[in-house]
Write a protein that holds these residues in place. Structure first.
Motif, PDB file in Angstrom:
ATOM      1  N   ARG A  45       0.430   4.124  21.437  1.00  0.00           N
ATOM      2  CA  ARG A  45       0.705   2.888  20.700  1.00  0.00           C
ATOM      3  C   ARG A  45       1.334   3.226  19.352  1.00  0.00           C
ATOM      4  O   ARG A  45       0.694   3.858  18.510  1.00  0.00           O
ATOM      5  CB  ARG A  45      -0.576   2.104  20.477  1.00  0.00           C
ATOM      6  N   VAL A  46       2.570   2.771  19.154  1.00  0.00           N
ATOM      7  CA  VAL A  46       3.269   2.956  17.881  1.00  0.00           C
ATOM      8  C   VAL A  46       3.293   1.586  17.204  1.00  0.00           C
ATOM      9  O   VAL A  46       4.062   0.708  17.618  1.00  0.00           O
ATOM     10  CB  VAL A  46       4.704   3.480  18.094  1.00  0.00           C
ATOM     11  N   PRO A  47       2.446   1.379  16.191  1.00  0.00           N
ATOM     12  CA  PRO A  47       2.409   0.071  15.538  1.00  0.00           C
ATOM     13  C   PRO A  47       3.784  -0.307  14.972  1.00  0.00           C
ATOM     14  O   PRO A  47       4.530   0.555  14.493  1.00  0.00           O
ATOM     15  CB  PRO A  47       1.392   0.258  14.405  1.00  0.00           C
ATOM     16  N   TRP A  48       4.098  -1.579  15.062  1.00  0.00           N
ATOM     17  CA  TRP A  48       5.393  -2.046  14.568  1.00  0.00           C
ATOM     18  C   TRP A  48       5.568  -1.749  13.083  1.00  0.00           C
ATOM     19  O   TRP A  48       6.687  -1.567  12.617  1.00  0.00           O
ATOM     20  CB  TRP A  48       5.550  -3.543  14.816  1.00  0.00           C
ATOM     21  N   ASN A  49       4.463  -1.679  12.329  1.00  0.00           N
ATOM     22  CA  ASN A  49       4.568  -1.473  10.892  1.00  0.00           C
ATOM     23  C   ASN A  49       4.518   0.001  10.482  1.00  0.00           C
ATOM     24  O   ASN A  49       4.411   0.317   9.306  1.00  0.00           O
ATOM     25  CB  ASN A  49       3.480  -2.265  10.156  1.00  0.00           C
ATOM     26  N   ARG A  50       4.602   0.906  11.443  1.00  0.00           N
ATOM     27  CA  ARG A  50       4.633   2.354  11.147  1.00  0.00           C
ATOM     28  C   ARG A  50       5.957   2.930  11.628  1.00  0.00           C
ATOM     29  O   ARG A  50       6.523   2.457  12.612  1.00  0.00           O
ATOM     30  CB  ARG A  50       3.481   3.070  11.839  1.00  0.00           C
ATOM     31  N   PRO A  51       6.423   3.975  10.973  1.00  0.00           N
ATOM     32  CA  PRO A  51       7.679   4.584  11.421  1.00  0.00           C
ATOM     33  C   PRO A  51       7.527   5.287  12.764  1.00  0.00           C
ATOM     34  O   PRO A  51       6.431   5.725  13.129  1.00  0.00           O
ATOM     35  CB  PRO A  51       8.002   5.589  10.311  1.00  0.00           C
ATOM     36  N   VAL A  52       8.613   5.376  13.484  1.00  0.00           N
ATOM     37  CA  VAL A  52       8.642   6.118  14.738  1.00  0.00           C
ATOM     38  C   VAL A  52       8.833   7.588  14.402  1.00  0.00           C
ATOM     39  O   VAL A  52       9.724   7.948  13.630  1.00  0.00           O
ATOM     40  CB  VAL A  52       9.791   5.626  15.648  1.00  0.00           C
ATOM     41  N   ASP A  53       7.986   8.426  14.951  1.00  0.00           N
ATOM     42  CA  ASP A  53       8.117   9.873  14.755  1.00  0.00           C
ATOM     43  C   ASP A  53       9.123  10.383  15.799  1.00  0.00           C
ATOM     44  O   ASP A  53       8.753  10.752  16.912  1.00  0.00           O
ATOM     45  CB  ASP A  53       6.756  10.544  14.914  1.00  0.00           C
ATOM     46  N   PHE A  54      10.395  10.384  15.416  1.00  0.00           N
ATOM     47  CA  PHE A  54      11.449  10.768  16.356  1.00  0.00           C
ATOM     48  C   PHE A  54      11.353  12.241  16.753  1.00  0.00           C
ATOM     49  O   PHE A  54      11.724  12.605  17.864  1.00  0.00           O
ATOM     50  CB  PHE A  54      12.828  10.444  15.779  1.00  0.00           C
ATOM     51  N   SER A  55      10.837  13.080  15.875  1.00  0.00           N
ATOM     52  CA  SER A  55      10.662  14.491  16.223  1.00  0.00           C
ATOM     53  C   SER A  55       9.658  14.635  17.357  1.00  0.00           C
ATOM     54  O   SER A  55       9.880  15.392  18.310  1.00  0.00           O
ATOM     55  CB  SER A  55      10.197  15.274  14.993  1.00  0.00           C
ATOM     56  N   LEU A  56       8.555  13.915  17.267  1.00  0.00           N
ATOM     57  CA  LEU A  56       7.548  13.943  18.330  1.00  0.00           C
ATOM     58  C   LEU A  56       8.112  13.359  19.619  1.00  0.00           C
ATOM     59  O   LEU A  56       7.915  13.924  20.699  1.00  0.00           O
ATOM     60  CB  LEU A  56       6.295  13.174  17.892  1.00  0.00           C
ATOM     61  N   LEU A  57       8.827  12.268  19.510  1.00  0.00           N
ATOM     62  CA  LEU A  57       9.447  11.655  20.681  1.00  0.00           C
ATOM     63  C   LEU A  57      10.398  12.637  21.363  1.00  0.00           C
ATOM     64  O   LEU A  57      10.382  12.795  22.584  1.00  0.00           O
ATOM     65  CB  LEU A  57      10.180  10.377  20.272  1.00  0.00           C
ATOM     66  N   GLU A  58      11.186  13.333  20.573  1.00  0.00           N
ATOM     67  CA  GLU A  58      12.122  14.317  21.112  1.00  0.00           C
ATOM     68  C   GLU A  58      11.383  15.438  21.837  1.00  0.00           C
ATOM     69  O   GLU A  58      11.778  15.858  22.927  1.00  0.00           O
ATOM     70  CB  GLU A  58      12.983  14.885  19.988  1.00  0.00           C
TER      71      GLU A  58
END
Length: 123
Positions: free
Chosen positions: A91-104
């Motif tokens: 769950r990535v809350p809408w009010n928190r940034p997306v950790d693109f490094s982790l996603l990658e």
């Protein structure tokens, strides 16, 4: 990406729709070999017919689904990013940034780990 247009149109909040669009576009740009698809009314990316990562939305968060193996492999990093998870989604809350490094990292892990996989889901 036209394949996700209808799915994005169903997100009521313009900010959440923009965030989801940003993430989907980022995945497509970072991993152009992946096929964008809609299955079970959810945007996802596949590689040689096998699931790599999927996304869905709720009122409070965007859900990222890298399959259980991806969640187990990156459980420490998921917690460090401040996200909650279940056995099947993050769950990535809408009010928190997306950790693109982790996603990658999660996507790269699934691509490598499922390189020889001949089924949609891991067995």
């Amino acid at each position: 990406m036209n394949v996700f247009a209808e799915c994005l149109a169903h997100i009521d909040s313009p900010q959440n729709r923009d965030r989801m669009d940003e993430v989907l576009f980022w995945v497509a740009r970072q991993f152009p070999q992946l096929k964008p698809e809609i299955k079970w009314n959810q945007p996802m990316f596949t590689d040689h017919g096998t699931f790599i990562i999927g996304f869905s939305t709720s009122k409070k968060h965007m859900a990222v689904s890298p399959e259980r193996a991806g969640i187990v492999r990156f459980s420490k990093e998921i917690v460090q990013a401040g996200y909650e998870c279940t056995k099947q989604l993050i769950r990535v809350p809408w009010n928190r940034p997306v950790d693109f490094s982790l996603l990658e990292q999660m996507i790269a892990f699934n691509i490598e780990d499922k390189a020889e996989c001949s089924t949609f889901w891991r067995k």
